[in-house]
Design a protein around this motif. Structure first.
Motif, short mmCIF file in Angstrom:
data_model
loop_
_atom_site.label_atom_id
_atom_site.label_comp_id
_atom_site.label_asym_id
_atom_site.label_seq_id
_atom_site.Cartn_x
_atom_site.Cartn_y
_atom_site.Cartn_z
N ALA A 107 0.83 -1.20 0.00
CA ALA A 107 0.00 0.00 0.00
C ALA A 107 0.87 1.26 0.00
CB ALA A 107 -0.93 -0.01 1.22
N GLY A 108 1.99 1.22 0.71
CA GLY A 108 2.90 2.35 0.69
C GLY A 108 3.56 2.54 -0.66
N ARG A 154 -3.10 3.21 2.80
CA ARG A 154 -1.87 2.90 3.51
C ARG A 154 -2.12 2.91 5.03
NH1 ARG A 154 3.21 6.86 2.91
NH2 ARG A 154 1.64 8.26 3.81
N ARG A 158 -1.59 -0.38 7.35
CA ARG A 158 -0.64 -0.32 8.46
C ARG A 158 -1.33 -0.63 9.79
NH1 ARG A 158 3.59 4.73 7.47
NH2 ARG A 158 4.75 3.75 5.78
#
Length: 490
Positions: A107-108, A154, A158
């Motif tokens: 996602a980052g 993100r 996380r």
């Protein structure tokens, strides 16, 4: 040729400027609610069950190592080291955490441009004309996160990875707690087996006395039968404990990932000192219980998911550029006349989805509310568990003192009664009765000691087992969870 180069440089420059402008916008615009930890119920300044009796307080000399070391049992320490490495349930949660961490990393990475390179060659015929086409092309595309969709994603991944890490810690703590409880039960089985063996030896001596008395015509057949009943009953009870101990040993083997067929724990004389457990404050459970941390991180993930869903109302903006060479001959492929390039943004907006986006937003908000309720319920359950184990610990301490006195009195009564029988003052039925009472009282004492040990383990686990929320992977850096287990299963 200079004009063409100038046009190319100008186009790339414009795209760069546009990209910089878009990037500056993405730094401030982000739809959806920013996360704030939900409020919980009023926790109070102390536990209800802690009132009116002395609660242990942390001492500077107290063991700062893993929580099970407070029992000072070398065998238990060795077994505990194998839980995080070999327990297969823990291994499953470890793999789930590693998957969640990889999703967070992906996602980052979606916030960065995507760069690709392609090389192709084709041969085609149209009528009598045969043609070749060879190309070498590089492509760059970047989805501009104007509305914060990618950043919310993100955040969600996380938080989910942190939740998975807390779930792994919770599963590990649960396995460790179960192992400690099973181990103490096994040691109490050892003590009970030893107790029965001692009573079997006593009953054998008693039987010898009764048989001699019977042969001498000084004792009845009923007394002889009673003495034999006691002896064989004790042997039967001992054998019943033997198979229960074996099954407990097998349960421990499974917890540490070993085959029950080649695992054993040698019986020993078990001596223990019940540890004093600092109970801390109810509010500290929010930091010390991995299941509460997991529930809170689920709330954070659900909150970010609301922003992702709301971003569906807004258009997607993508900047893309490609450049390379194309030629019908390999020899001319990398020459300047064979160059080609394209550059430009694209905007995609859904005009009509028949309420799908609105439904997704409602779904995300409902999931958030559900996760908040689950978090608050986790806190309530945690407080209840601690209160339960505290009051049980308090009452057990008093009950144990009474049972110790009852056991001592029963043993003294059995001794006196036997001496009276040998002196001919009473018949053997009185001996059998007082001896059975003494055995029962000694068993009750061992059972209470077992309950007290298990309660102490449950209380430590309910207080978080020494775990701290700070052990979760940070937002800016990744830390290893269960390092030995990770190395073992990779």
């Amino acid at each position: 040729m200079k004009d063409n180069r100038l046009q190319t440089i100008t186009a790339l420059g414009r795209l760069t400027i546009l990209g910089l402008v878009m990037a500056s916008l993405t730094g401030c615009a982000m739809v959806g609610p920013d996360y704030k930890p939900p409020k919980t119920v009023t926790l109070g300044n102390q536990y209800k069950a802690a009132k009116g009796w002395s609660v242990a307080t942390p001492q500077a000399a107290q063991n700062k190592g893993p929580w099970w070391q407070v029992y000072h049992d070398a065998t238990l320490n060795k077994l505990m080291k194998q839980v995080a490495i070999n327990n297969q349930n823990v291994a499953q949660y470890l793999a789930q955490y590693q998957k969640a961490r990889a999703l967070a990393q992906a996602a980052g990475a979606n916030l960065a441009p995507n760069v690709s390179l392609s090389l192709s060659s084709s041969r085609a015929q149209k009528g009598q004309i045969l043609s070749n086409n060879h190309s070498l092309q590089g492509n760059v595309s970047w989805e501009v996160d104007l509305w914060g969709k990618l950043r919310r994603t993100r955040q969600e991944e996380r938080a989910s990875a942190q939740s998975s890490a807390a779930e792994l810690a919770s599963a590990t703590l649960s396995a460790q707690s179960e192992l400690a409880q099973d181990y103490f039960e096994l040691r109490i089985f050892d003590a009970k087996i030893k107790l029965y063996q001692q009573n079997i030896e006593i009953y054998q001596r008693y039987l010898n006395v009764v048989e001699n008395q019977y042969k001498a015509g000084k004792e009845t057949r009923d007394a002889l039968a009673q003495a034999r009943t006691q002896l064989h009953g004790a042997r039967s009870s001992k054998l019943n404990l033997v198979w229960q101990r074996a099954q407990m040993e097998n349960a421990i083997a499974v917890l540490i990932g070993r085959s029950a067929s080649n695992f054993s724990i040698k019986p020993v004389d078990f001596k223990y000192e019940l540890p004093k457990i600092p109970t801390a404050l109810p509010s500290q459970l929010l930091q010390r219980r991995p299941d509460i941390a997991q529930a809170e991180r689920n709330v954070a993930a659900a909150n970010a998911a609301v922003g992702v869903a709301i971003a569906g109302y807004f258009p997607d903006v993508t900047l893309s550029a490609s450049g390379g060479f194309s030629s019908s001959h390999w020899a001319d492929l990398l020459k300047w006349p064979a160059r080609m390039w394209s550059i430009g943004p694209s905007i995609t907006e859904t005009l009509l989805d028949f309420g799908r986006t609105r439904a997704e937003v409602r779904q995300a908000k409902a999931s958030y509310r559900a996760s908040v309720a689950s978090y608050r319920q986790s806190v309530l359950n945690a407080i209840k568990e601690v209160e339960d184990y505290l009051i049980e610990s308090h009452v057990l301490a008093q009950e144990l003192k009474e049972q110790q006195q009852a056991t001592a009195s029963a043993k003294e009564s059995a001794r006196i009664t036997y001496n009276q029988y040998v002196a001919g003052m009473i018949d053997y039925l009185n001996v059998a009765t007082t001896q059975a009472t003494s055995l029962n009282q000694q068993q009750s004492l061992l059972s209470l000691q077992q309950t007290q040990l298990i309660n102490s383990v449950q209380l430590i686990a309910a207080l978080g087992g020494g775990w701290e929320r700070s052990e979760l992977p940070g937002m800016r850096r990744s830390v290893r969870v269960n390092q030995d287990a990770a190395k073992s299963h990779e």
